[in-house]
Design an enzyme around this catalytic site. Sequence first.
Site, PDB file in Angstrom:
ATOM      1  N   HIS A  56      -7.363 -14.394 -35.800  1.00 20.99           N
ATOM      2  CA  HIS A  56      -8.280 -14.853 -36.843  1.00 20.99           C
ATOM      3  C   HIS A  56      -9.317 -15.732 -36.142  1.00 20.99           C
ATOM      4  O   HIS A  56      -8.976 -16.415 -35.171  1.00 20.99           O
ATOM      5  CB  HIS A  56      -7.592 -15.756 -37.860  1.00 20.99           C
ATOM      6  CG  HIS A  56      -6.463 -15.130 -38.601  1.00 20.99           C
ATOM      7  ND1 HIS A  56      -5.192 -15.078 -38.121  1.00 20.99           N
ATOM      8  CD2 HIS A  56      -6.423 -14.568 -39.828  1.00 20.99           C
ATOM      9  CE1 HIS A  56      -4.415 -14.489 -39.000  1.00 20.99           C
ATOM     10  NE2 HIS A  56      -5.130 -14.159 -40.038  1.00 20.99           N
ATOM     11  N   ASP A  59      -7.882 -18.991 -35.236  1.00 18.10           N
ATOM     12  CA  ASP A  59      -6.775 -19.064 -34.267  1.00 18.10           C
ATOM     13  C   ASP A  59      -7.367 -19.402 -32.906  1.00 18.10           C
ATOM     14  O   ASP A  59      -6.721 -20.011 -32.056  1.00 18.10           O
ATOM     15  CB  ASP A  59      -6.059 -17.716 -34.095  1.00 18.10           C
ATOM     16  CG  ASP A  59      -5.404 -17.218 -35.365  1.00 18.10           C
ATOM     17  OD1 ASP A  59      -5.168 -18.027 -36.269  1.00 18.10           O
ATOM     18  OD2 ASP A  59      -5.141 -15.996 -35.439  1.00 18.10           O
ATOM     19  N   MET A  90      -8.155  -5.785 -32.435  1.00  9.07           N
ATOM     20  CA  MET A  90      -8.367  -6.132 -33.848  1.00  9.07           C
ATOM     21  C   MET A  90      -8.696  -7.608 -33.992  1.00  9.07           C
ATOM     22  O   MET A  90      -8.198  -8.436 -33.241  1.00  9.07           O
ATOM     23  CB  MET A  90      -7.085  -5.787 -34.623  1.00  9.07           C
ATOM     24  CG  MET A  90      -7.064  -6.132 -36.085  1.00  9.07           C
ATOM     25  SD  MET A  90      -6.523  -7.812 -36.453  1.00  9.07           S
ATOM     26  CE  MET A  90      -4.846  -7.538 -36.989  1.00  9.07           C
ATOM     27  N   GLU A 183      -5.318  -5.009 -45.963  1.00  8.85           N
ATOM     28  CA  GLU A 183      -3.870  -5.292 -45.911  1.00  8.85           C
ATOM     29  C   GLU A 183      -3.394  -5.878 -47.234  1.00  8.85           C
ATOM     30  O   GLU A 183      -3.853  -6.931 -47.661  1.00  8.85           O
ATOM     31  CB  GLU A 183      -3.588  -6.276 -44.770  1.00  8.85           C
ATOM     32  CG  GLU A 183      -2.115  -6.658 -44.679  1.00  8.85           C
ATOM     33  CD  GLU A 183      -1.811  -7.592 -43.514  1.00  8.85           C
ATOM     34  OE1 GLU A 183      -2.676  -7.744 -42.616  1.00  8.85           O
ATOM     35  OE2 GLU A 183      -0.721  -8.174 -43.504  1.00  8.85           O
ATOM     36  N   LYS A 185      -0.481  -7.288 -50.073  1.00  6.76           N
ATOM     37  CA  LYS A 185       0.739  -8.105 -50.193  1.00  6.76           C
ATOM     38  C   LYS A 185       0.899  -8.432 -51.669  1.00  6.76           C
ATOM     39  O   LYS A 185      -0.097  -8.734 -52.335  1.00  6.76           O
ATOM     40  CB  LYS A 185       0.567  -9.379 -49.360  1.00  6.76           C
ATOM     41  CG  LYS A 185       1.817 -10.238 -49.282  1.00  6.76           C
ATOM     42  CD  LYS A 185       1.614 -11.396 -48.304  1.00  6.76           C
ATOM     43  CE  LYS A 185       2.854 -12.246 -48.212  1.00  6.76           C
ATOM     44  NZ  LYS A 185       2.680 -13.380 -47.281  1.00  6.76           N
ATOM     45  N   GLU A 219       1.775  -3.576 -43.951  1.00  8.27           N
ATOM     46  CA  GLU A 219       2.760  -4.428 -43.254  1.00  8.27           C
ATOM     47  C   GLU A 219       4.137  -4.187 -43.843  1.00  8.27           C
ATOM     48  O   GLU A 219       4.317  -4.238 -45.068  1.00  8.27           O
ATOM     49  CB  GLU A 219       2.380  -5.904 -43.385  1.00  8.27           C
ATOM     50  CG  GLU A 219       3.505  -6.800 -42.868  1.00  8.27           C
ATOM     51  CD  GLU A 219       3.178  -8.273 -42.775  1.00  8.27           C
ATOM     52  OE1 GLU A 219       2.049  -8.616 -42.391  1.00  8.27           O
ATOM     53  OE2 GLU A 219       4.071  -9.079 -43.097  1.00  8.27           O
ATOM     54  N   HIS A 222       5.483  -6.803 -46.363  1.00  7.33           N
ATOM     55  CA  HIS A 222       4.786  -6.883 -47.646  1.00  7.33           C
ATOM     56  C   HIS A 222       5.208  -5.765 -48.599  1.00  7.33           C
ATOM     57  O   HIS A 222       5.396  -5.991 -49.793  1.00  7.33           O
ATOM     58  CB  HIS A 222       3.272  -6.844 -47.418  1.00  7.33           C
ATOM     59  CG  HIS A 222       2.781  -7.992 -46.583  1.00  7.33           C
ATOM     60  ND1 HIS A 222       1.479  -8.124 -46.202  1.00  7.33           N
ATOM     61  CD2 HIS A 222       3.430  -9.071 -46.064  1.00  7.33           C
ATOM     62  CE1 HIS A 222       1.342  -9.233 -45.482  1.00  7.33           C
ATOM     63  NE2 HIS A 222       2.518  -9.820 -45.381  1.00  7.33           N
ATOM     64  N   ASP A 247       0.965  -3.323 -39.319  1.00  3.77           N
ATOM     65  CA  ASP A 247       1.641  -4.590 -39.029  1.00  3.77           C
ATOM     66  C   ASP A 247       3.148  -4.361 -39.089  1.00  3.77           C
ATOM     67  O   ASP A 247       3.728  -4.176 -40.168  1.00  3.77           O
ATOM     68  CB  ASP A 247       1.251  -5.669 -40.057  1.00  3.77           C
ATOM     69  CG  ASP A 247      -0.078  -6.327 -39.710  1.00  3.77           C
ATOM     70  OD1 ASP A 247      -0.728  -5.884 -38.736  1.00  3.77           O
ATOM     71  OD2 ASP A 247      -0.452  -7.284 -40.407  1.00  3.77           O
ATOM     72  N   ASP A 257       8.031 -13.932 -47.651  1.00  2.00           N
ATOM     73  CA  ASP A 257       7.529 -13.159 -46.505  1.00  2.00           C
ATOM     74  C   ASP A 257       8.125 -13.723 -45.217  1.00  2.00           C
ATOM     75  O   ASP A 257       7.701 -14.759 -44.727  1.00  2.00           O
ATOM     76  CB  ASP A 257       5.999 -13.289 -46.486  1.00  2.00           C
ATOM     77  CG  ASP A 257       5.341 -12.435 -45.419  1.00  2.00           C
ATOM     78  OD1 ASP A 257       5.898 -11.383 -45.061  1.00  2.00           O
ATOM     79  OD2 ASP A 257       4.261 -12.821 -44.959  1.00  2.00           O
ATOM     80  N   ASP A 259       8.495 -12.179 -42.081  1.00  2.00           N
ATOM     81  CA  ASP A 259       7.860 -11.828 -40.793  1.00  2.00           C
ATOM     82  C   ASP A 259       8.861 -11.892 -39.635  1.00  2.00           C
ATOM     83  O   ASP A 259       8.615 -12.533 -38.606  1.00  2.00           O
ATOM     84  CB  ASP A 259       6.659 -12.748 -40.500  1.00  2.00           C
ATOM     85  CG  ASP A 259       5.507 -12.540 -41.479  1.00  2.00           C
ATOM     86  OD1 ASP A 259       5.388 -11.437 -42.043  1.00  2.00           O
ATOM     87  OD2 ASP A 259       4.730 -13.485 -41.677  1.00  2.00           O
ATOM     88  N   ASP A 289       3.308  -8.226 -36.448  1.00  2.35           N
ATOM     89  CA  ASP A 289       2.887  -9.387 -37.237  1.00  2.35           C
ATOM     90  C   ASP A 289       4.149 -10.117 -37.667  1.00  2.35           C
ATOM     91  O   ASP A 289       4.616  -9.982 -38.796  1.00  2.35           O
ATOM     92  CB  ASP A 289       2.059  -8.946 -38.450  1.00  2.35           C
ATOM     93  CG  ASP A 289       1.451 -10.151 -39.146  1.00  2.35           C
ATOM     94  OD1 ASP A 289       1.563 -11.269 -38.600  1.00  2.35           O
ATOM     95  OD2 ASP A 289       0.872  -9.987 -40.233  1.00  2.35           O
TER      96      ASP A 289
END
Length: 392
Positions: A56, A59, A90, A183, A185, A219, A222, A247, A257, A259, A289
């Site tokens: 991102h 990030d 990406m 994406e 969710k 994902e 999700h 993902d 979630d 992950d 992810d």
Amino acid sequence: MFAMFTPTPADKFTFGLWTVGHRGRDPFGEATREAINPVTIVRRLAELGAYGVNFHDNDLVPIDASVIERDHIVGEFRRALTETGMRVPMATTNLFSDPAFKDGAFTSHDPRVRGYALQKTMQAMDLGVELGAETYVFWGGREGAEVDAAKDPMDAIKRFRDAINFLCEYARDQKYALRFALEAKPNEPRGDIYFASTPAYLAFIQTLDHPEMVGVNPEFAHEQMAGLNFYHVVAQALESGKLFHIDLNDQKPGRFDQDLRFGSESLKTLFFVVKLLEESGYSGPRHFDAHAYRSENTDGVWDFARGCMRTYLILKDKARQFAEDDEIQSLLAEIRGADERLPAYDRGVATHLKGFVFDRAALASRPLPYERLDQLVIELLMGVRTGKRVSG
Ligand code: GLT
Ligand code: MN
Ligand code: MN
């Protein structure tokens, strides 16, 4: 055996800076490990055999960085990429952390917030493209509601469409060869998030000005939260030519979630997902992810990353075994039979079909030894089938 499951860049494994960089923070507790800077992440992932890293905007570059700071950070990061050969396939925008987005970004009631979200995304697209990104992900974490009385979900869809149309035009205007991947969710952090599942986005994409530029980024966690079969979801995305990114992670049903490390919980479904990706010719990155358990220290983060990739490669090998296993293949041939396509419509075909007398009892009596087939798959996954041809 170990070398066999050691990843190389050809496997196209990627991680987000936010995944291995996750500090173990959750809604109830503070960070349990130190931040790892992006340059270190690039170097360590390269050593482990990854293909690339995604991020991102924030990030990499803090939201309040000056232009000089930005250029310095990007320069260092770029140097690490060049030295290691790591790619950035990406990039994406953080449209969820800043309190300005507390009630949505592209779907906010406030046109100033929507304008700021567009501005932030255009700048983040510039940054992503500068570092080589080909796919741009949109995860609308704050695009949702707790109070349905306050927001009209049809307006939300229209606003989201306006934003994606605007950003497609921006990409075209800049001559960016970017593809967008949406994406979904179902909830978290919002009570309900708009476009709750990947199929909702697949339908939405057809209403855009440039549908060919836009696909999906499903994902596992999700779709699992929504109670859906991820294998089927990915299949639909692939079949419609819209699987632009994926993902991969893991998730127990009926929870927040999580992950989790890829393959830590749902081996059987993920086996079919890996098999599908490998056999369909999907050539995009295999993005993890996910993040390490909160109880891990920094060393554990690299165990986590290694584990994701290794499990993927083991499942890929299982898919090969499945294809080469005579017993499984002959059982499948028996089950599938002569799987011919029915003729397309014409009036003669329809008339013939309407008049044809079907033997319903014969149809119903066809044996379908799914118990045997599924048990063979389970035994293959548990490692008691060798994967060698068993004929003879
Ligand atoms: C966030 C979310 C992920 C998304 C990331 C991309 S952000 O970590 O939980 O599922 O893919 O915006
Ligand atoms: Mn994701
Ligand atoms: Mn997730």
